[in-house]
Write an enzyme that holds these catalytic residues in place. Structure first.
Site, PDB file in Angstrom:
ATOM      1  CB  SER A 128       1.555  -6.982  -0.663  1.00 37.12           C
ATOM      2  OG  SER A 128       0.869  -7.865   0.785  1.00 37.12           O
ATOM      3  CE1 TYR A 152      -3.644  -3.952  -2.412  1.00 33.86           C
ATOM      4  CE2 TYR A 152      -2.619  -6.232  -1.762  1.00 33.86           C
ATOM      5  CZ  TYR A 152      -2.633  -4.935  -1.524  1.00 33.86           C
ATOM      6  OH  TYR A 152      -1.895  -4.096  -0.914  1.00 33.86           O
ATOM      7  CE  LYS A 156       0.290  -3.262  -3.313  1.00 26.80           C
ATOM      8  NZ  LYS A 156       0.723  -2.159  -3.906  1.00 26.80           N
TER       9      LYS A 156
HETATM   10  P1  NAD Z   1      -3.255   3.831   2.803  1.00 26.82           P
HETATM   11  O1  NAD Z   1      -4.809   3.807   2.085  1.00 26.82           O
HETATM   12  O2  NAD Z   1      -3.124   3.906   3.822  1.00 26.82           O
HETATM   13  O3  NAD Z   1      -1.908   5.069   2.179  1.00 26.82           O
HETATM   14  C1  NAD Z   1      -2.838   4.759   0.669  1.00 26.82           C
HETATM   15  C2  NAD Z   1      -2.477   6.030   0.376  1.00 26.82           C
HETATM   16  O4  NAD Z   1      -2.373   6.220  -1.457  1.00 26.82           O
HETATM   17  C3  NAD Z   1      -3.923   7.068   0.128  1.00 26.82           C
HETATM   18  O5  NAD Z   1      -3.331   7.928   1.129  1.00 26.82           O
HETATM   19  C4  NAD Z   1      -4.676   6.767  -0.611  1.00 26.82           C
HETATM   20  O6  NAD Z   1      -5.913   8.245  -0.455  1.00 26.82           O
HETATM   21  C5  NAD Z   1      -3.308   6.796  -1.999  1.00 26.82           C
HETATM   22  N1  NAD Z   1      -4.012   7.186  -2.861  1.00 26.82           N
HETATM   23  C6  NAD Z   1      -5.137   5.881  -3.255  1.00 26.82           C
HETATM   24  N2  NAD Z   1      -5.707   5.379  -4.619  1.00 26.82           N
HETATM   25  C7  NAD Z   1      -4.265   6.515  -5.294  1.00 26.82           C
HETATM   26  C8  NAD Z   1      -4.960   7.667  -6.714  1.00 26.82           C
HETATM   27  N3  NAD Z   1      -5.624   6.672  -7.365  1.00 26.82           N
HETATM   28  N4  NAD Z   1      -3.818   9.035  -6.590  1.00 26.82           N
HETATM   29  C9  NAD Z   1      -3.663   8.895  -5.264  1.00 26.82           C
HETATM   30  N5  NAD Z   1      -3.705   8.517  -4.471  1.00 26.82           N
HETATM   31  C10 NAD Z   1      -4.179   7.349  -4.662  1.00 26.82           C
HETATM   32  O7  NAD Z   1      -2.655   2.609   2.735  1.00 26.82           O
HETATM   33  P2  NAD Z   1      -1.202   1.843   3.714  1.00 26.82           P
HETATM   34  O8  NAD Z   1      -1.139   0.950   4.645  1.00 26.82           O
HETATM   35  O9  NAD Z   1      -0.776   3.278   3.872  1.00 26.82           O
HETATM   36  O10 NAD Z   1      -0.383   1.634   1.974  1.00 26.82           O
HETATM   37  C11 NAD Z   1      -0.246   1.719   1.014  1.00 26.82           C
HETATM   38  C12 NAD Z   1       0.490   0.600   0.052  1.00 26.82           C
HETATM   39  O11 NAD Z   1       1.075  -0.081   0.413  1.00 26.82           O
HETATM   40  C13 NAD Z   1      -0.597   0.300  -0.481  1.00 26.82           C
HETATM   41  O12 NAD Z   1       0.197   0.487  -1.834  1.00 26.82           O
HETATM   42  C14 NAD Z   1      -0.322  -0.522   0.155  1.00 26.82           C
HETATM   43  O13 NAD Z   1      -1.158  -1.689  -0.733  1.00 26.82           O
HETATM   44  C15 NAD Z   1       0.907  -0.979   0.172  1.00 26.82           C
HETATM   45  N6  NAD Z   1       1.006  -2.319   1.033  1.00 26.82           N
HETATM   46  C16 NAD Z   1       0.137  -2.112   2.240  1.00 26.82           C
HETATM   47  C17 NAD Z   1       0.084  -3.364   3.436  1.00 26.82           C
HETATM   48  C18 NAD Z   1      -0.534  -3.385   4.509  1.00 26.82           C
HETATM   49  O14 NAD Z   1      -0.067  -3.987   5.178  1.00 26.82           O
HETATM   50  N7  NAD Z   1      -0.682  -1.587   4.860  1.00 26.82           N
HETATM   51  C19 NAD Z   1       1.006  -3.956   3.470  1.00 26.82           C
HETATM   52  C20 NAD Z   1       1.404  -4.559   1.970  1.00 26.82           C
HETATM   53  C21 NAD Z   1       1.450  -3.672   1.114  1.00 26.82           C
HETATM   54  C1  WQD Z   2      -3.815 -11.468  10.291  1.00 29.49           C
HETATM   55  C2  WQD Z   2      -4.256 -12.713  10.773  1.00 29.49           C
HETATM   56  C3  WQD Z   2      -6.140 -13.150  10.888  1.00 29.49           C
HETATM   57  C4  WQD Z   2      -8.965 -10.038  11.370  1.00 29.49           C
HETATM   58  C5  WQD Z   2      -3.713  -8.681   4.885  1.00 29.49           C
HETATM   59  C6  WQD Z   2      -3.317  -8.636   3.009  1.00 29.49           C
HETATM   60  C7  WQD Z   2      -2.339  -8.106   3.154  1.00 29.49           C
HETATM   61  C8  WQD Z   2      -1.449  -7.433   2.756  1.00 29.49           C
HETATM   62  C9  WQD Z   2      -1.657  -7.612   5.018  1.00 29.49           C
HETATM   63  C10 WQD Z   2      -1.666  -5.698   1.754  1.00 29.49           C
HETATM   64  C11 WQD Z   2      -4.849 -13.749  10.468  1.00 29.49           C
HETATM   65  C12 WQD Z   2      -5.995 -12.812  11.715  1.00 29.49           C
HETATM   66  C13 WQD Z   2      -7.734 -10.643  11.486  1.00 29.49           C
HETATM   67  C14 WQD Z   2      -9.859  -9.973  12.420  1.00 29.49           C
HETATM   68  C15 WQD Z   2      -8.394 -12.360  12.895  1.00 29.49           C
HETATM   69  N1  WQD Z   2      -2.401  -6.334   3.024  1.00 29.49           N
HETATM   70  N2  WQD Z   2      -7.540 -12.024  11.939  1.00 29.49           N
HETATM   71  N3  WQD Z   2      -9.148 -11.142  13.626  1.00 29.49           N
HETATM   72  O1  WQD Z   2      -4.380 -11.866   6.556  1.00 29.49           O
HETATM   73  O2  WQD Z   2      -2.360 -11.397   6.909  1.00 29.49           O
HETATM   74  O3  WQD Z   2      -2.748  -9.594   5.429  1.00 29.49           O
HETATM   75  O4  WQD Z   2      -2.643  -7.580   5.394  1.00 29.49           O
HETATM   76  O5  WQD Z   2      -0.460  -5.810   1.396  1.00 29.49           O
HETATM   77  O6  WQD Z   2      -2.356  -8.557   1.781  1.00 29.49           O
HETATM   78  O7  WQD Z   2      -4.421  -9.953   3.246  1.00 29.49           O
HETATM   79  O8  WQD Z   2      -3.113  -9.518   7.689  1.00 29.49           O
HETATM   80  O9  WQD Z   2      -3.894  -8.387   9.639  1.00 29.49           O
HETATM   81  O10 WQD Z   2      -6.424  -9.153   7.997  1.00 29.49           O
HETATM   82  O11 WQD Z   2      -4.814 -10.736   9.591  1.00 29.49           O
HETATM   83  O12 WQD Z   2      -7.959 -13.334  13.268  1.00 29.49           O
HETATM   84  O13 WQD Z   2      -9.999  -9.520  12.952  1.00 29.49           O
HETATM   85  O14 WQD Z   2      -5.389 -11.924  12.350  1.00 29.49           O
HETATM   86  O15 WQD Z   2      -6.932 -14.240  10.628  1.00 29.49           O
HETATM   87  O16 WQD Z   2      -4.156 -14.975  10.799  1.00 29.49           O
HETATM   88  P1  WQD Z   2      -3.052 -10.407   6.286  1.00 29.49           P
HETATM   89  P2  WQD Z   2      -4.641  -9.958   8.742  1.00 29.49           P
END
Ligand code: NAD
Ligand code: WQD
Length: 349
Positions: A128, A152, A156
């Site tokens: 991430s 979190y 990562k």
């Molecule tokens: P999500 O929660 O929709 O998907 C994650 C999935 O993993 C879920 O279906 C959950 O049930 C499953 N899971 C969690 N723990 C588990 C375990 N111990 N065993 C089996 N299954 C398990 O999240 P997402 O947005 O699809 O994110 C997927 C990955 O990408 C995550 O690792 C997250 O940290 C990473 N990521 C997400 C974002 C984002 O903004 N969505 C950004 C950066 C990184």
């Molecule tokens: C985006 C912008 C907030 C919500 C997070 C995690 C990061 C990654 C992605 C997994 C910021 C603003 C948000 C709200 C707002 N996830 N905001 N009102 O913080 O860039 O990243 O999600 O890895 O680890 O930290 O994303 O969508 O939360 O925020 O004003 O209700 O929107 O302040 O500027 P962020 P976000």
């Protein structure tokens, strides 16, 4: 036909990636404990994949259940693993650090051990942009300094370091660590999308719930940043572009020269909170009431990616615009205002 194990395949990114993999001709085995997802997503992916739908199988298994994972690896020889499974809510990780360390680290260690035991040493991991912390310089390149601001983020960063150590010790491993920026949108069919449990933490899922009347107003966290309109700037990327980035990464794992590599998946463009809200209002025709509030602790001012390395080495580039992301998000939200819930009575709002 190549066979890929996808952990967390029922989740937001997982479901879209599984669909793109099926359409690209891969056979996919999903492992997911459905902790933050719904089986309905998997049924819909199967339908969307049409003739390729039969190449998907789903196991409701927790990654930390070594015996169950062993059984899956014993029954199938996987070409590679895409590892999405993990908990991802920053705020919750601050409240419940042990839950995050247990789930994300033990889950990953168990997976990597079972992979090694079965001779499967090709991995794509969901990292991430959170590992860039509060970047001193943008765009963030893969060489930018790393830091984690919460449990979190530390999971990562730890997993990234673990992968680098594993590769140092055994160069048979091929690992691609993908640093995602801010994902938005849904499949253009509006049939699958993001369906967070509880109150959304992220901007656009919150906006989506305001638009369908589930929440009254969006709280804007900070309008005194040094940005175009005072609100935070991020690099928003369409979920389908991100999913396609995984197909490109899988192909890259076949490159004999690949070891343990990191790639940013973003667009390289920064957009403010108010610009995102305006774009969403335009495509949806919905007014999003705003409440201005103070900065959210730990939030960076401006984060966006350098995409040069991914473009050059993965032969991948994001195609979709902010308008496309908002249009597809609204298409999904208006067709499924309560996400998968109407078809899944076990889930809470
Ligand atoms: P999500 O929660 O929709 O998907 C994650 C999935 O993993 C879920 O279906 C959950 O049930 C499953 N899971 C969690 N723990 C588990 C375990 N111990 N065993 C089996 N299954 C398990 O999240 P997402 O947005 O699809 O994110 C997927 C990955 O990408 C995550 O690792 C997250 O940290 C990473 N990521 C997400 C974002 C984002 O903004 N969505 C950004 C950066 C990184
Ligand atoms: C985006 C912008 C907030 C919500 C997070 C995690 C990061 C990654 C992605 C997994 C910021 C603003 C948000 C709200 C707002 N996830 N905001 N009102 O913080 O860039 O990243 O999600 O890895 O680890 O930290 O994303 O969508 O939360 O925020 O004003 O209700 O929107 O302040 O500027 P962020 P976000």
């Amino acid at each position: 036909m190549k066979v890929v194990l996808v952990t967390g395949g029922a989740g937001y990114i997982g479901s879209h990636t599984v669909l793109q993999l099926l359409l690209a001709g891969f056979k996919v085995v999903v492992v997911d404990n459905l902790n933050n997802s719904s089986e309905v997503a998997m049924h819909r992916v199967r339908e969307l994949a049409g003739e390729f739908g039969s190449n998907l199988s789903v196991n409701m298994v927790d990654l930390r259940d070594r015996a169950a994972l062993e059984e899956i690896f014993a029954s199938t020889q996987f070409d590679a693993v895409i590892h999405f499974a993990g908990l991802k809510a920053v705020g919750e990780s601050v409240q419940k650090p042990l839950l995050y360390y247990n789930n994300n680290l033990i889950g990953t260690i168990t997976l990597l051990e079972v992979m090694a035991a079965h001779g499967c040493k090709k991995l794509v991991f969901s990292s991430s942009a959170t590992v860039y912390g509060w970047p001193k310089q943008v765009p963030c390149t893969e060489e930018s300094p790393l830091s984690a601001l919460n449990p979190y983020g530390r999971t990562k960063l730890s997993i990234e370091e673990m992968c680098r150590d594993i590769y140092q010790a055994d160069s048979e491993w091929k690992m691609i660590l993908l640093r995602y920026f801010n994902l938005v949108g849904a499949h253009p069919s509006g049939y699958i999308g993001e369906d967070p449990h509880g109150i959304p933490n992220n901007l656009m899922p919150y906006v989506q719930q305001v638009a369908v009347g589930r929440r009254a107003a969006l709280t804007v966290f900070g309008n005194d940043y040094n940005t175009v309109d005072g609100t935070g700037v991020r690099d928003y990327i369409h979920i389908i572009d991100l999913a396609d980035g995984h197909v490109a990464a899988l192909r890259k794992l076949d490159d004999p020269n690949i070891g343990c590599e990191v790639y940013n998946l973003g667009t390289g463009k920064g957009t403010s909170v108010l610009e995102m809200v305006k774009a969403f209002e335009k495509v949806s025709g919905k007014k999003i009431p705003l409440v201005m509030a103070g900065r959210r602790p730990g939030d960076a001012e401006i984060v966006y990616a350098s995409t040069e390395k991914a473009e050059r080495e993965l032969n991948w580039k994001a195609k979709y615009s902010i308008e496309d992301m908002c249009r597809d998000l609204w298409n999904w939200a208006s067709k499924n205002p309560y996400g998968y819930q109407s078809q899944d009575s076990t889930k809470q709002s």
